[in-house]
Every structure is written in structure tokens, then in C-alpha cells.
Design an enzyme around this catalytic site. Sequence first.
Site, PDB file in Angstrom:
ATOM      1  N   SER A 150       0.908  -1.393  -0.077  1.00 19.00           N
ATOM      2  CA  SER A 150       0.162   0.015   0.022  1.00 19.00           C
ATOM      3  C   SER A 150       0.847   1.371   0.078  1.00 19.00           C
ATOM      4  O   SER A 150       1.752   1.354  -1.040  1.00 19.00           O
ATOM      5  CB  SER A 150      -1.041  -0.145   1.206  1.00 19.00           C
ATOM      6  OG  SER A 150      -1.878   0.838   1.077  1.00 19.00           O
ATOM      7  N   ASP A 226      -9.728  -5.516  -3.848  1.00 22.34           N
ATOM      8  CA  ASP A 226      -9.245  -4.339  -3.337  1.00 22.34           C
ATOM      9  C   ASP A 226     -10.073  -3.407  -2.718  1.00 22.34           C
ATOM     10  O   ASP A 226     -10.560  -2.665  -3.806  1.00 22.34           O
ATOM     11  CB  ASP A 226      -8.060  -3.821  -3.749  1.00 22.34           C
ATOM     12  CG  ASP A 226      -7.179  -3.048  -2.721  1.00 22.34           C
ATOM     13  OD1 ASP A 226      -7.661  -2.253  -2.165  1.00 22.34           O
ATOM     14  OD2 ASP A 226      -6.038  -3.363  -2.491  1.00 22.34           O
ATOM     15  N   HIS A 258      -7.344  -5.932   0.394  1.00 17.53           N
ATOM     16  CA  HIS A 258      -6.238  -5.062   0.687  1.00 17.53           C
ATOM     17  C   HIS A 258      -5.604  -5.565   2.009  1.00 17.53           C
ATOM     18  O   HIS A 258      -4.577  -4.795   2.530  1.00 17.53           O
ATOM     19  CB  HIS A 258      -6.620  -3.639   0.916  1.00 17.53           C
ATOM     20  CG  HIS A 258      -5.457  -2.806   0.819  1.00 17.53           C
ATOM     21  ND1 HIS A 258      -4.930  -2.359  -0.409  1.00 17.53           N
ATOM     22  CD2 HIS A 258      -5.037  -1.992   1.635  1.00 17.53           C
ATOM     23  CE1 HIS A 258      -3.840  -1.435  -0.233  1.00 17.53           C
ATOM     24  NE2 HIS A 258      -3.848  -1.055   1.013  1.00 17.53           N
TER      25      HIS A 258
END
Length: 281
Positions: A150, A226, A258
Site C-alpha cells: 500500500s 481491493d 487489501h
Amino acid sequence: METTLETVSENCAFGGVQGVYRHQSSSTNCEMTFGLFLPEEAKDGPVPLLWYLSGLTCTHENAMTKAGAQAWCAEQGIAMVFPDTSPRGEGVANDEAYDLGQGAGFYVNATQDPWAPHFQMWDYVAEELPALLGERFNLDMSRQAITGHSMGGHGALTLAMNLPGRYRSVSAFAPICNPTNSDWGRKQLSAYLGADESLWAKHDASLLMRDVGFDGPVLIDTGTADQFGDLLKTEALASAIAERRQEATLRMQKGYDHSYFFVSTFMEEHVSFHADALYRE
């Protein structure tokens, strides 16, 4: 003057040692904590180093305990370092939002108040921590690779492309790919670096990919489910990779979100990917 390194903990793991260490940072002007896994081979000589940069709200601990990396790093004889994601402590600027301030350093050197006195995460990860690691641990700093998740995927890609020759390979799990065009980026880059968007470009993986690319293999995994897909802007990086004809593998993994369940699922493949590059003569 030599930096004092405090051992917070050391635990045996997969024949090696998972340590947590603390030191006073000259870059961030506060105490910083990092995790470091050393495989059994480090007892006998220097081992290659894989960096893992974490995402928003994380500390050094999240990936260290959730990503399942130690088993695969032990298998490959590779060390892994888990830096924190920002400066912390009393007197360090913060924000009520989860995506700004402590836990959200974005791997940049802040130039704006109130962030500038402590939020120098680029210098910490690119300069200070590597020097400390090379000095204190049995690591082959000529063999480094980098990955992240991320916000940390954003950090891994931007560090790799801005520091040619430093890392032999780069990978990312659900990276923020185009922060200059996303709410996960515009808010933070304007806060930390100011309104001049020309100063943001070196912290945008999609822009960097078009401009300079990476001299080595690239691996990116993002889940089709996600929940932050619209903020990641994966399509911008995919387009830049295609335009540059960059050596890269970008995979959309069906059904994955995610979370660290996603990261841990593909960690073995990422460690193996980096091992191939780290051991290549």
C-alpha cells in the site's frame, strides 16, 4: 559518534532471529523502532537484505507478525528489515485523520510546518537506517531488494526508481501507484511538500516509471476485490509500464482484498522473486 542501539526483543524464528531494535534517529529527531529478521546463515557471514515498507496506520510490527515472511526468508537465507512508517512520540506533529501524520509518513522528506522537524522518512529509509544496519549486523549491503504494501508499496517503487543501483529488484503488494492523482497522495504530498506539484513527481511511481523506469525486475500484485482500488490507481502504473516496455509482472489477483491475508498469500512468491535477483551474479 556511534549510534546507541537498544535491543527491545529477540526471538528465535525458523532457525534465525527476529529482533526488534530502537535508536535515536538523526533524520527524524526522535526515537525510531525497527524489526529485523536474520536467517541462520547470518551467524556465518553477511546475508542479502530485503526491505519491507508498511502501509498506512502500521508500525514495524504489523508485517513482522502478519506477513509470514520469516519462513520464506529463512528458506532463502535472506534478512528482512521492517522499518516504522513515520516518526512517533510526544512533540511529533500528528493529525486526527488516519492517513496523515504519525503512521502516515509516505516516505518523503517534509518541507512544510508542522511536519518538517520530524517527518524525514526518505532520509531515514534511504540513508540513515541502511548505514546503521550495515554497521551493526551481518548484512551484505551490496545485495539489497525492496518490497512494500500500500503506502509502503509506493515507498518501495519510488525508492527503487530514484536510487538506481541500490536495489536489485522491487516488488509491491497493492501499491499506491499514482498519488499525485489520488486522495491517497494529493492530501499528504500537499501537506508535507507544499503546493508546488512539480516537487511531488519524484514520489509518484507512475510518473517515475514513464520518466526513468527501473533497471531490474519488477513484480506487483493487487487484488481484484481491493476495497481501496480507486485510490491505488493501478491502471496508471500498468499504462506507464506498457509505454516504457519495462521488465515487469503486474498481476490482478482474483478475489483478494487489501488485507494481510492477501499479503501473506503471495509473500512466498515475492521472497523467491527477490532471491533470484539477490543471488544472481
